[in-house]
Write an enzyme that holds these catalytic residues in place. Structure first.
Site: not given
Ligand SMILES: *Cc1c(COP(=O)(O)O)cnc(C)c1O
Length: 421
Positions: A239, A276-278, A318, A346-347
């Site tokens: 997150g 972490p992903g983002r 978003y 087309c949107e």
């Molecule tokens: C989406 C998600 C993440 C990653 O969130 P980021 O904002 O990309 O860091 C981590 N854990 C869970 C359970 C998620 O659903």
């Protein structure tokens, strides 16, 4: 910081000119930087230095196997949210004991797949799910390691579509019911409670919501321990936000986030997992697109691109801002002019930016969307029968296509016409 910089008037991905990739693979495409992916992974790793930890990259942000393998070779685990992601992580060589299985609706088949293939833990989101995991584990004669995802009821102060930690959200069990749910977990066969899980949302740009959530997790750890549960692992979710504009206030750094984790939870002696992903993938990727037409409307000029909302849906979904830069660096003193930057779908929602100040651009010019590495390619669709765009990975002066553009035949031939037609 990333590795997409201008050099001699042209945008590069590490040591490769973007224009060279465009010439080789065509536009639009995604391009990722290995050095940036690794840098972000290491920032978290260093931030948790001195604490027993595993960084489980939330692969839903960008799930190409080449990205997974790059991170896994550096030591990352994975956070998966579906059976498909589980198989993809395994295919990329990630061992089961480094895979955390999250997600609010795991099916019995997905649970079975992970139990048979090996899994570090399930982050359980409800009591019915807990019962299914127990039943599947018992049937297979194995023990499933679990945490329970608690919903701490904190306001993540982020976009409503990516806030997950308020009691009205569908995620986790209310923290107030945790004692009951953990007691139930302890009573079911085939389960081993190993810890607690929490994830309050995405693109958080301040630390306070994390702090509130982690303090509640600390309290809960002590309470559950006093009730006889061996809480030894804390999964703190992902997150942490990224800067989407170079001008705005900077979100907290991984180092500050790591310090917060140590301050709020360090005394408990638990193993820490983060997801972490983002922050790992977001600024490690660009979407590169070409101007098809410049169209003069009433009082405004439109840049019509070959990339569209189906390729990068974040602005439409978003209201997200992406910095958009020309691949040819504008000469100093170039006068900027406002454009509405749109795709051909087309949107009306297929609008990336309104009245965005850019140097004068013409048909065939290349532009790049910055911060497009996370929730970009993975959220793409073939709406308007537009092929999924290729993904390219750069490392130093090398680049490779890590997902090719499908042919129209491949797309069209997936349909099956019933006999009666
Ligand atoms: C989406 C998600 C993440 C990653 O969130 P980021 O904002 O990309 O860091 C981590 N854990 C869970 C359970 C998620 O659903």
């Amino acid at each position: 910081m990333d590795h997409f910089l201008y050099r001699d008037g042209a945008l590069y991905a590490e040591d490769v000119p973007i224009a060279e990739i465009a010439a080789a693979v065509g536009t639009p495409f995604y391009v990722y930087s290995t050095a940036t992916l690794l840098r972000h992974y290491r920032l978290f790793d260093e931030a948790l230095d001195g604490t027993d930890h595993l960084i489980c990259y939330a692969m839903k942000a960008a799930s190409n196997q080449a990205i997974l393998k790059t991170l896994a070779q550096a030591g990352a685990g994975m956070d998966v949210v579906s059976g498909g992601e589980y198989l993809r992580a395994r295919a990329a060589g990630v061992p089961g004991d480094r895979i955390v299985f999250s997600g609010v609706g795991k099916t019995a088949d997905e649970i079975r797949m992970a139990l048979m293939g090996g899994v570090r833990q399930f982050n359980v989101e409800s009591e019915p799910e807990m019962e299914v995991i127990s039943a599947v584990a018992t049937e297979l004669g194995v023990t499933a390691p679990i945490t329970v995802r608690v919903n701490p009821d904190v306001d993540a102060r982020t976009h409503a579509k990516i806030a997950t930690g308020k009691s009205e959200n569908k995620f986790g069990i209310p923290i107030a019911r945790a004692s009951q749910v953990y007691a139930r977990a302890a009573s079911l066969p085939g389960l081993e409670v190993v810890g607690i899980d929490v994830h309050i949302g995405s693109q958080l740009t301040v630390l306070e919501p994390f702090e509130q959530a982690y303090r509640k997790v600390a309290e809960l750890t002590e309470r559950l321990r006093s009730e006889g549960h061996d809480i030894r692992r804390l999964d703190l979710g992902g997150g942490l936000g990224i800067p989407y504009t170079r001008s705005n206030e900077a979100p907290p750094l991984p180092l500050e986030y790591g310090q917060l984790i140590k301050d709020t939870l360090g005394h408990l002696g638990c193993e820490i997992e983060i997801e972490p992903g983002r922050l790992i993938a977001g600024n490690a990727g660009l979407m590169v697109s070409r101007v098809i037409y410049v169209k003069s409307g009433e009082g405004r000029d439109f840049l019509i691109l070959d990339g569209a909302m189906n390729d990068l849906i974040r602005p439409a979904m978003y209201e997200a801002h992406h910095d958009i830069v020309p691949v040819l660096e504008p000469a100093p003193g170039t006068e900027m002019q406002p454009y509405d930057i749109v795709g051909p779908v087309c949107e009306t929602g297929d609008t990336f930016a309104k009245q965005r100040h850019m140097p004068p651009l013409a048909a065939d010019d290349l532009i790049a969307f910055r911060s497009a590495g996370a929730y970009g390619a993975v959220m793409a669709s073939e709406y308007n029968t537009r092929p999924l765009i290729p993904e390219v990975l750069v490392r130093g002066d090398q680049f490779a296509v890590i997902r090719a553009r499908p042919t129209f035949d491949e797309i069209i031939n997936r349909d099956t016409i019933p006999e009666w037609l």
